[in-house]
Scaffold this motif. Structure first.
Motif, PDB file in Angstrom:
ATOM      1  N   LYS A 113       0.829  -1.222   0.000  1.00 17.75           N
ATOM      2  CA  LYS A 113       0.000   0.000   0.000  1.00 17.75           C
ATOM      3  C   LYS A 113       0.855   1.261   0.000  1.00 17.75           C
ATOM      4  O   LYS A 113       0.399   2.319  -0.432  1.00 17.75           O
ATOM      5  N   GLN A 114       2.077   1.149   0.537  1.00 18.14           N
ATOM      6  CA  GLN A 114       2.942   2.338   0.611  1.00 18.14           C
ATOM      7  C   GLN A 114       3.845   2.486  -0.607  1.00 18.14           C
ATOM      8  O   GLN A 114       4.628   3.433  -0.700  1.00 18.14           O
ATOM      9  N   LEU A 115       3.773   1.540  -1.546  1.00 19.50           N
ATOM     10  CA  LEU A 115       4.667   1.595  -2.715  1.00 19.50           C
ATOM     11  C   LEU A 115       4.264   2.730  -3.654  1.00 19.50           C
ATOM     12  O   LEU A 115       3.078   3.045  -3.776  1.00 19.50           O
ATOM     13  N   PRO A 116       5.238   3.311  -4.351  1.00 19.51           N
ATOM     14  CA  PRO A 116       4.898   4.328  -5.349  1.00 19.51           C
ATOM     15  C   PRO A 116       4.045   3.691  -6.457  1.00 19.51           C
ATOM     16  O   PRO A 116       4.248   2.512  -6.783  1.00 19.51           O
ATOM     17  N   PRO A 117       3.107   4.468  -7.027  1.00 17.17           N
ATOM     18  CA  PRO A 117       2.203   3.935  -8.047  1.00 17.17           C
ATOM     19  C   PRO A 117       2.950   3.274  -9.221  1.00 17.17           C
ATOM     20  O   PRO A 117       2.463   2.284  -9.771  1.00 17.17           O
ATOM     21  N   ALA A 118       4.115   3.813  -9.559  1.00 21.98           N
ATOM     22  CA  ALA A 118       4.854   3.258 -10.707  1.00 21.98           C
ATOM     23  C   ALA A 118       5.220   1.783 -10.451  1.00 21.98           C
ATOM     24  O   ALA A 118       5.070   0.936 -11.337  1.00 21.98           O
TER      25      ALA A 118
END
Ligand SMILES: *[C@@H]1O[C@H](CO)[C@@H](O)[C@H](O)[C@H]1NC(C)=O
Ligand SMILES: *[C@@H]1O[C@H](CO)[C@@H](O)[C@H](O)[C@H]1NC(C)=O
Ligand SMILES: CC(=O)N[C@H]1CO[C@H](CO)[C@@H](O)[C@@H]1O
Length: 205
Positions: A113-118
């Motif tokens: 959930k905390q990962l960058p969208p890319a």
């Protein structure tokens, strides 16, 4: 154990925790007890893991166990003159608090959930569920429920007249992980990559 997830999802702190506990903690306890163990001509039995022979998943756990393995030869030789015997136990997958699937999946979801969208785009929105289902299946096949297999190794290492320098506990360790760890890298990668969950679009972002 620390979170186990693909390496590009993790921060240095995710690595630090299991390395502090499994490696630095183990070294510290050993150093503090060494004077007494030498005096008693006692024994040292370290619990490593098949994850210390073959890095099957990402995160700090396998590096911490490779570290434990990396110390074992020198300590065994250093202690020989003092009559101290050193053993190393390498259990496979056992059903313990460490392999609590719910906790592992929750940890991974929090990181996801905390990962960058890319990065999420590269892995795809369904990745985490697909990967969890796959791991659940593998766990059901490989996980040992009889913990006494590992305990018997500990007992032998501590009480037998001639303890072995290395013990392998669990059928998965004996027939799969340890033999695979002795095979060429290309074969290890071929087998382990076949079981990896596919990414949606590695070139996205
Ligand atoms: C090692 O253990 C001692 C106490 O037993 C503790 O004070 C010290 O902080 C530990 N060192 C590390 C690096 O963990
Ligand atoms: C046990 O751990 C100590 C401290 O890390 C290390 O020096 C020793 O070699 C290890 N022994 C085995 C058998 O792994
Ligand atoms: C990484 C490493 O040094 N492993 C050694 C640990 O001890 C066993 C048993 O003596 C050796 O076979 C390994 O090579």
């Amino acid at each position: 154990m620390g979170p186990s997830a693909p390496t590009d999802w993790l921060t240095i702190e995710h690595f630090r925790a299991p390395i502090e506990v499994n490696l630095i903690g183990l070294i510290n306890v050993t150093l503090h007890l060494l004077p007494l163990v030498k005096m008693a001509r006692g024994r040292l039995v370290n619990i490593s893991s098949t994850g210390g022979r073959l890095a099957v998943w990402g995160g700090g756990y396998c590096p911490s166990k490779f570290g434990v393995e990396g110390f074992n030869d020198s300590l065994r030789r250093d202690m020989k003159a003092f009559g101290v015997k050193v053993s190393c136990i390498e259990p496979g997958l056992f059903k313990t608090g460490l392999s609590n699937r719910k906790k592992i999946i929750q940890e991974r979801e929090t990181i996801w959930k905390q990962l960058p969208p890319a990065i999420r785009k590269q892995y795809g929105e369904g990745y985490i569920q697909k990967d969890a289902a796959k791991k659940e299946k593998l766990t059901q096949i490989f996980q040992n429920t009889d913990l006494s297999l590992a305990v018997k190794c500990m007992e032998h290492a501590l009480t037998s007249i001639h303890p072995h320098s290395r013990y392998t506990a669990g059928w998965d360790a004996k027939v799969l992980w340890i033999p695979l760890s002795n095979m060429p890298t290309a074969i290890q990668d071929f087998i382990l990559l076949r079981n990896k969950t596919e990414l949606a679009d590695p070139t996205a972002g």
